[in-house]
Scaffold this active site. Sequence first.
Site, PDB file in Angstrom:
ATOM      1  N   THR A   1       0.795  -1.211  -0.146  1.00  0.00           N
ATOM      2  CA  THR A   1       0.064  -0.106   0.040  1.00  0.00           C
ATOM      3  C   THR A   1       0.986   1.225  -0.131  1.00  0.00           C
ATOM      4  O   THR A   1       0.600   2.208  -0.701  1.00  0.00           O
ATOM      5  CB  THR A   1      -0.933  -0.067   1.185  1.00  0.00           C
ATOM      6  OG1 THR A   1      -1.637  -1.298   1.044  1.00  0.00           O
ATOM      7  CG2 THR A   1      -1.742   1.315   1.329  1.00  0.00           C
TER       8      THR A   1
ATOM      9  N   GLN B   1       0.847 -10.035  -6.216  1.00  0.00           N
ATOM     10  CA  GLN B   1       0.482 -11.355  -6.346  1.00  0.00           C
ATOM     11  C   GLN B   1       1.136 -12.115  -7.308  1.00  0.00           C
ATOM     12  O   GLN B   1       0.697 -13.201  -7.698  1.00  0.00           O
ATOM     13  CB  GLN B   1      -0.952 -11.265  -6.876  1.00  0.00           C
ATOM     14  CG  GLN B   1      -1.890 -10.591  -5.696  1.00  0.00           C
ATOM     15  CD  GLN B   1      -2.548 -11.398  -4.872  1.00  0.00           C
ATOM     16  OE1 GLN B   1      -2.337 -12.506  -4.729  1.00  0.00           O
ATOM     17  NE2 GLN B   1      -2.799 -10.663  -3.578  1.00  0.00           N
TER      18      GLN B   1
ATOM     19  N   SER C   1       5.145  -7.191  -1.468  1.00  0.00           N
ATOM     20  CA  SER C   1       4.828  -7.193  -0.114  1.00  0.00           C
ATOM     21  C   SER C   1       4.996  -8.496   0.447  1.00  0.00           C
ATOM     22  O   SER C   1       4.554  -9.609  -0.121  1.00  0.00           O
ATOM     23  CB  SER C   1       3.145  -6.933   0.102  1.00  0.00           C
ATOM     24  OG  SER C   1       3.086  -7.026   1.388  1.00  0.00           O
ATOM     25  N   ALA C   2       5.844  -8.582   1.370  1.00  0.00           N
ATOM     26  CA  ALA C   2       6.653  -9.940   2.043  1.00  0.00           C
ATOM     27  C   ALA C   2       5.448 -10.912   2.435  1.00  0.00           C
ATOM     28  O   ALA C   2       5.373 -11.912   2.312  1.00  0.00           O
ATOM     29  CB  ALA C   2       7.332  -9.615   3.289  1.00  0.00           C
ATOM     30  N   HIS C   3       4.328 -10.429   2.999  1.00  0.00           N
ATOM     31  CA  HIS C   3       3.304 -11.348   3.504  1.00  0.00           C
ATOM     32  C   HIS C   3       2.371 -11.975   2.549  1.00  0.00           C
ATOM     33  O   HIS C   3       1.561 -12.833   2.907  1.00  0.00           O
ATOM     34  CB  HIS C   3       2.359 -10.726   4.621  1.00  0.00           C
ATOM     35  CG  HIS C   3       1.203  -9.448   3.970  1.00  0.00           C
ATOM     36  ND1 HIS C   3       0.048 -10.049   3.912  1.00  0.00           N
ATOM     37  CD2 HIS C   3       1.220  -8.381   3.446  1.00  0.00           C
ATOM     38  CE1 HIS C   3      -0.541  -9.060   3.469  1.00  0.00           C
ATOM     39  NE2 HIS C   3       0.029  -7.908   3.101  1.00  0.00           N
TER      40      HIS C   3
ATOM     41  N   THR D   1      12.960   4.624  10.950  1.00  0.00           N
ATOM     42  CA  THR D   1      13.824   3.534  11.233  1.00  0.00           C
ATOM     43  C   THR D   1      13.670   2.308  10.574  1.00  0.00           C
ATOM     44  O   THR D   1      12.497   1.954  10.315  1.00  0.00           O
ATOM     45  CB  THR D   1      13.691   3.394  12.816  1.00  0.00           C
ATOM     46  OG1 THR D   1      13.944   4.381  13.454  1.00  0.00           O
ATOM     47  CG2 THR D   1      14.769   2.257  13.278  1.00  0.00           C
TER      48      THR D   1
ATOM     49  N   CYS E   1      -8.803  -7.620   1.283  1.00  0.00           N
ATOM     50  CA  CYS E   1      -8.488  -6.356   2.039  1.00  0.00           C
ATOM     51  C   CYS E   1      -9.840  -5.618   2.121  1.00  0.00           C
ATOM     52  O   CYS E   1      -9.683  -4.610   3.060  1.00  0.00           O
ATOM     53  CB  CYS E   1      -7.512  -5.587   1.127  1.00  0.00           C
ATOM     54  SG  CYS E   1      -6.384  -6.491   0.158  1.00  0.00           S
TER      55      CYS E   1
END
Length: 384
Positions: free
Chosen positions: A71, A179, A199-201, A237, A325
């Site tokens: 996002t 995807q 996106s890692a997830h 960070t 989502c």
Amino acid sequence: MHVYLDNAATTKLDSRILKKMLPYFEKDYGNASSIHALGQNAFGDLMKAKEKVAKLIGGEANGVIFTSGATESNNLIIKGVALANRTEKKNKIIISAIEHPCVMESAKFLAREGFKVEYLPVNKEGLIEPTELAKLIDNETILVSVMAVNNEIGTIQDIEALAKISHQYGAYFHTDAVQAIPYLKVDVKKMGIDFLSLSAHKFYGPKGVGVAYINRKVKVKPMIIGGGQEDGLRSGTYNIPGIIGLAEALELAYKERAAYLKKVTVLRDYFWKKIQKEIPEVRLNGSLKKRVPANLNIMFGYIEGEAILMDLSYKGVYVSTGSACSATDLRASYVLKSMGLDKNFLNSNIRFSFGRFNTKVEIDYTIKALKGTVKRLRSFSPIV
Ligand SMILES: Cc1ncc(COP(=O)(O)O)c(C=O)c1O
């Protein structure tokens, strides 16, 4: 029994990835911006992670910008590229009609800022014809954004052809490849991709970390400003445990790609064959050929997708209607609408997304559960 068939919404963190991340919480917890040894060790590992990601996607390490997820990556790229490259003569962006809401909303934001936004249509199969881009694009276009793989129907777009047309008009090309991992062998240079989001997830890594791949020859206006991390492109960070997890998860996804693709294809084909045989009035949404093997988006005539989802959930089977989502948003899917699906069928669809940890036993359980669910719901449907 619990069966998780919502892997396009998110995936379970692979325990092998968790193992690689844990030391960065407990032992190597330095801030990568600190000058002392603990900080510099973290900085070294951050750089190695960038190199790893860059190698896996065929890009440059300094183009790999870590974010909080896709996002944020999509917001940074769409808004940041448009705002930084706007001139009197260039004021237009083009996105597809089936992009994720974070791309859609970024484009709407730009429209409110006075940009011209055009939408690429899809055909009945959920595919974009490159000729449609050729019709819409002109020398005023700054950026074209088309997702590599759709989150609801799993269709794969011809990214190389679309990038080529974009460049012919001097426009940059972005793809939301969230995807697409590991289904497509992404090579940003070969494919002509200037910007890419990950996106890692979505590939068995942790939640809350993503990549915005950026062609560093192009100006980008940062969205999050502050301490100047990521060459000023994304302050905050560094999320070192997440970044390590993302890089390892991406590497593992491609290392195990062949066996994984075979596994999900076998499960998907078995499931689809059985469903067609055992449940009447079902139809597949989107092309079966140009589709990732982990996705089946199926229309079950005469009943509501939400009712199917809830009944299956009660039986321990977790699926989704449309994009997870926005699963709380019961409006009909704009993706299916833009494919021209009959309005009577817009609310009768379920997305099954298969993954690394699914088994044939789970698929058999799901087919049995689904058969009972559909039969029961149809028994009191007023429109059967
Ligand atoms: C195609 C696509 N783009 C972007 C996103 C947003 O990703 P994130 O959850 O990392 O913000 C998703 C998540 O569902 C997605 O499927």
